[in-house]
Design a protein around this motif. Structure first.
Motif, PDB file in Angstrom:
ATOM      1  N   ASP A  35      11.533   0.777 -10.253  1.00 33.76           N
ATOM      2  CA  ASP A  35      12.898   0.690 -10.091  1.00 33.76           C
ATOM      3  C   ASP A  35      13.588  -0.224 -11.064  1.00 33.76           C
ATOM      4  O   ASP A  35      13.402  -1.395 -10.812  1.00 33.76           O
ATOM      5  CB  ASP A  35      13.266   0.603  -8.553  1.00 33.76           C
ATOM      6  CG  ASP A  35      14.792   0.846  -8.099  1.00 33.76           C
ATOM      7  OD1 ASP A  35      15.548   1.747  -8.813  1.00 33.76           O
ATOM      8  OD2 ASP A  35      15.283  -0.099  -7.654  1.00 33.76           O
ATOM      9  N   GLY A  36      14.493   0.257 -11.716  1.00 35.83           N
ATOM     10  CA  GLY A  36      15.407  -0.686 -12.466  1.00 35.83           C
ATOM     11  C   GLY A  36      14.519  -1.257 -13.880  1.00 35.83           C
ATOM     12  O   GLY A  36      15.330  -2.066 -14.545  1.00 35.83           O
ATOM     13  N   VAL A  37      13.253  -0.664 -14.151  1.00 29.84           N
ATOM     14  CA  VAL A  37      12.582  -1.099 -15.337  1.00 29.84           C
ATOM     15  C   VAL A  37      13.019  -0.178 -16.412  1.00 29.84           C
ATOM     16  O   VAL A  37      13.114   1.140 -16.296  1.00 29.84           O
ATOM     17  CB  VAL A  37      11.296  -0.889 -15.139  1.00 29.84           C
ATOM     18  CG1 VAL A  37      10.422  -1.250 -16.253  1.00 29.84           C
ATOM     19  CG2 VAL A  37      10.645  -1.892 -13.933  1.00 29.84           C
ATOM     20  N   ASP A  38      13.231  -0.615 -17.738  1.00 32.05           N
ATOM     21  CA  ASP A  38      13.492  -0.001 -18.828  1.00 32.05           C
ATOM     22  C   ASP A  38      12.382   0.177 -19.673  1.00 32.05           C
ATOM     23  O   ASP A  38      12.199  -1.050 -20.405  1.00 32.05           O
ATOM     24  CB  ASP A  38      14.926  -0.521 -19.301  1.00 32.05           C
ATOM     25  CG  ASP A  38      15.465   0.360 -20.531  1.00 32.05           C
ATOM     26  OD1 ASP A  38      14.609   1.473 -20.977  1.00 32.05           O
ATOM     27  OD2 ASP A  38      16.380  -0.157 -21.484  1.00 32.05           O
TER      28      ASP A  38
ATOM     29  N   ALA B 292       0.602  -1.174  -0.198  1.00 30.58           N
ATOM     30  CA  ALA B 292      -0.012  -0.015  -0.008  1.00 30.58           C
ATOM     31  C   ALA B 292       0.867   1.254  -0.059  1.00 30.58           C
ATOM     32  O   ALA B 292       0.497   2.116  -0.572  1.00 30.58           O
ATOM     33  CB  ALA B 292      -0.848  -0.100   1.094  1.00 30.58           C
ATOM     34  N   ARG B 293       2.118   1.208   0.687  1.00 27.11           N
ATOM     35  CA  ARG B 293       2.889   2.492   0.751  1.00 27.11           C
ATOM     36  C   ARG B 293       3.859   2.590  -0.424  1.00 27.11           C
ATOM     37  O   ARG B 293       4.585   3.190  -0.550  1.00 27.11           O
ATOM     38  CB  ARG B 293       3.585   2.579   2.112  1.00 27.11           C
ATOM     39  CG  ARG B 293       2.774   2.274   3.375  1.00 27.11           C
ATOM     40  CD  ARG B 293       1.251   2.709   3.252  1.00 27.11           C
ATOM     41  NE  ARG B 293       1.162   4.267   3.450  1.00 27.11           N
ATOM     42  CZ  ARG B 293       0.144   4.803   3.202  1.00 27.11           C
ATOM     43  NH1 ARG B 293      -0.955   3.928   3.122  1.00 27.11           N
ATOM     44  NH2 ARG B 293       0.017   6.250   3.188  1.00 27.11           N
ATOM     45  N   SER B 294       3.700   1.742  -1.399  1.00 19.67           N
ATOM     46  CA  SER B 294       4.832   1.547  -2.190  1.00 19.67           C
ATOM     47  C   SER B 294       4.590   2.692  -3.420  1.00 19.67           C
ATOM     48  O   SER B 294       3.289   3.104  -3.638  1.00 19.67           O
ATOM     49  CB  SER B 294       4.908   0.428  -3.285  1.00 19.67           C
ATOM     50  OG  SER B 294       5.211  -0.800  -2.439  1.00 19.67           O
ATOM     51  N   THR B 295       5.720   3.474  -3.828  1.00 11.30           N
ATOM     52  CA  THR B 295       5.383   4.449  -4.983  1.00 11.30           C
ATOM     53  C   THR B 295       5.734   3.992  -6.225  1.00 11.30           C
ATOM     54  O   THR B 295       5.964   2.861  -6.462  1.00 11.30           O
ATOM     55  CB  THR B 295       6.507   5.818  -4.506  1.00 11.30           C
ATOM     56  OG1 THR B 295       7.790   5.248  -4.934  1.00 11.30           O
ATOM     57  CG2 THR B 295       6.317   6.120  -3.034  1.00 11.30           C
ATOM     58  N   THR B 296       5.186   4.914  -7.304  1.00  8.59           N
ATOM     59  CA  THR B 296       5.603   4.605  -8.616  1.00  8.59           C
ATOM     60  C   THR B 296       7.040   4.291  -8.875  1.00  8.59           C
ATOM     61  O   THR B 296       7.383   3.260  -9.610  1.00  8.59           O
ATOM     62  CB  THR B 296       5.150   5.669  -9.651  1.00  8.59           C
ATOM     63  OG1 THR B 296       5.622   6.872  -9.116  1.00  8.59           O
ATOM     64  CG2 THR B 296       3.664   5.850  -9.700  1.00  8.59           C
ATOM     65  N   ASP B 297       7.945   5.199  -8.460  1.00  7.82           N
ATOM     66  CA  ASP B 297       9.411   5.046  -8.583  1.00  7.82           C
ATOM     67  C   ASP B 297       9.970   3.730  -7.769  1.00  7.82           C
ATOM     68  O   ASP B 297      10.727   3.029  -8.375  1.00  7.82           O
ATOM     69  CB  ASP B 297      10.091   6.315  -7.992  1.00  7.82           C
ATOM     70  CG  ASP B 297       9.843   7.389  -8.819  1.00  7.82           C
ATOM     71  OD1 ASP B 297       9.510   7.346 -10.042  1.00  7.82           O
ATOM     72  OD2 ASP B 297       9.996   8.710  -8.514  1.00  7.82           O
TER      73      ASP B 297
END
Length: 320
Positions: free
Chosen positions: A16-19, A7-12
Motif C-alpha cells: 500500500d502506497g508503494v510506487d 500472518a494475515r497481511s495481504t500483498t495489497d
C-alpha cells in the motif's frame, strides 16, 4: 519500518502506497497461484514484471488478471522456463543476459511438492533438481543483471523442517525415497542458497533472503493424496508456533504472497539479508519437532550453505 505486518497481511496491504514505477522484477512460476498474485501486486504498482513459466500458453491465460491490474506503467512480459531442464534454464538466462536489462528483484517462486519419485531431464531427483538446482543455475547466470540494491527472494517452506540436505546422496540413488523428505531437502536447499548467495553478493549491495509463504491451497499440492494431506495437517496440529499457540488456518493466496513482496520490496535489506522470513517478519531459529514456527538452525548454517554451493556446482557442471 512504520508499518507492522503479520500472518494475515495481504500483498495489497504490504505494498500500500508503494510506487514501483521503473522497477524490473523477475518472478518464476507465473502460471498459477502465488506467482500470478505476486506478479499482479507488482504490476499494479508500476513494476515491469518478467514472468517465467514452463507452459507459456497456460501462463498467458493465468496472467490475464496481471495485465488487467497493471497501472502506472506496469507491464508483464512472459519468458519460457522449465526448471526441470538445465537446457531450458540456460536458454532463459542467456536470453535475459542478452537483453542486458537490469533487475531490481528476483523472486524464485516456482516449485513442485511431494511428487512420486522421478528425475529431471538431467538426472536429478525431481524436487531437488527443480526447486533448487534449476533456480541455482538461473539466478547465478543472471547475477550480472542484479544492480546494487537488488534482492533475490528464494521461496522456501516450513517443509524445510522435514529434512536437512543430503550432500552425499541428493538424488536418492541409494533408495529410500519419501516425498516429503525429498521436499524438505529441496526447501532446506532453498534457504541455504539464499544464505550463501547473500554472503557472496552483499558487498556489492545485492542481498538474498528465503521466505515461507505459509500454508496455502494451490496447485503445488496437486501430487498429494487426501491421506498425505491429512498427515501433514496432523503434524501441523501437533506443533506449537513460536511465541504462542493457535489453531492452524489456511492462508489465502494474497496472504501467502505477502511475505515474498515484503521481503523483496518493503523490509530493510540488512534485516532480511541471509535470513529466513515468515508471516512478514524475520523468523526465529527453532529446532525440534513440528512444522510450525521458525527456522531450523541447519538451514542457516553458513558452512552447510558453502558446502551445498560447491556440491551444486559439481552437479550442474558450472562454477559461479
Amino acid at each position: 519500518m512504520s508499518k507492522i505486518f503479520g500472518a494475515r497481511s495481504t500483498t495489497d496491504e504490504v505494498l500500500d502506497g508503494v510506487d514501483l514505477s521503473g522497477r524490473r522484477i523477475l518472478v518464476t512460476g507465473v502460471s498459477a497461484g502465488l506467482g500470478v498474485e505476486t506478479a499482479r501486486a507488482l504490476a499494479a504498482r508500476g513494476a515491469h514484471v518478467v514472468g517465467a513459466a514452463r507452459d507459456l500458453k497456460k501462463a498467458q491465460a493465468a496472467t490475464e488478471p496481471v495485465r488487467a491490474a497493471a497501472a502506472n506503467g506496469g507491464t508483464l512480459e512472459l519468458v519460457a522456463l522449465d526448471l526441470a531442464s538445465l537446457d531450458s534454464v540456460r536458454s532463459c538466462a542467456d536470453e535475459l543476459v542478452a537483453d542486458g536489462l537490469d533487475f531490481d528483484v528476483v523472486i524464485a517462486n516456482a516449485g513442485v511438492m511431494a511428487p512420486p519419485f522421478g528425475k529431471t531431464s538431467d538426472g536429478f531427483e525431481t524436487q531437488f533438481g527443480t526447486n533448487h538446482l534449476g533456480h541455482f543455475v538461473l539466478v547465478n547466470r543472471i547475477a550480472p543483471l542484479l544492480k546494487p540494491g537488488a534482492r533475490v527472494v528464494s521461496l522456501a517452506s516450513a517443509g524445510h523442517r522435514f529434512s536437512d540436505v543430503d550432500l552425499e546422496d541428493p538424488n536418492f540413488d541409494r533408495g529410500g525415497y519419501e516425498p516429503f523428505v525429498a521436499y524438505g531437502r529441496s526447501k532446506t536447499a532453498n534457504v541455504l542458497f539464499a544464505v550463501e548467495f547473500d554472503r557472496r553478493h552483499r558487498d556489492a549491495g545485492v542481498r538474498a533472503t528465503a521466505v515461507h509463504p505459509g500454508g496455502i491451497q494451490t496447485e503445488l499440492s496437486r501430487h498429494m493424496t487426501e491421506e498425505m494431506l491429512q498427515g501433514l495437517l496432523d503434524s501441523v496440529a501437533r506443533s506449537t508456533p513460536a511465541g504462542g499457540t493457535g489453531q492452524f488456518e489456511w492462508k489465502s493466496i494474497p496472504q501467502g504472497a505477502a511475505t515474498s513482496v515484503w521481503a523483496g520490496i518493503v523490509a530493510p535489506a540488512d534485516a532480511v539479508g541471509g535470513r529466513y522470513c515468515e508471516d512478514c517478519r524475520v523468523a526465529e531459529v527453532v529446532d525440534g519437532e513440528g512444522l510450525r514456527g521458525g527456522v531450523r538452525s541447519y538451514a542457516l548454517d553458513p558452512e552447510r550453505a558453502t558446502a551445498l554451493w560447491a556440491r551444486s556446482e559439481e552437479m550442474v557442471g558450472e562454477r559461479f
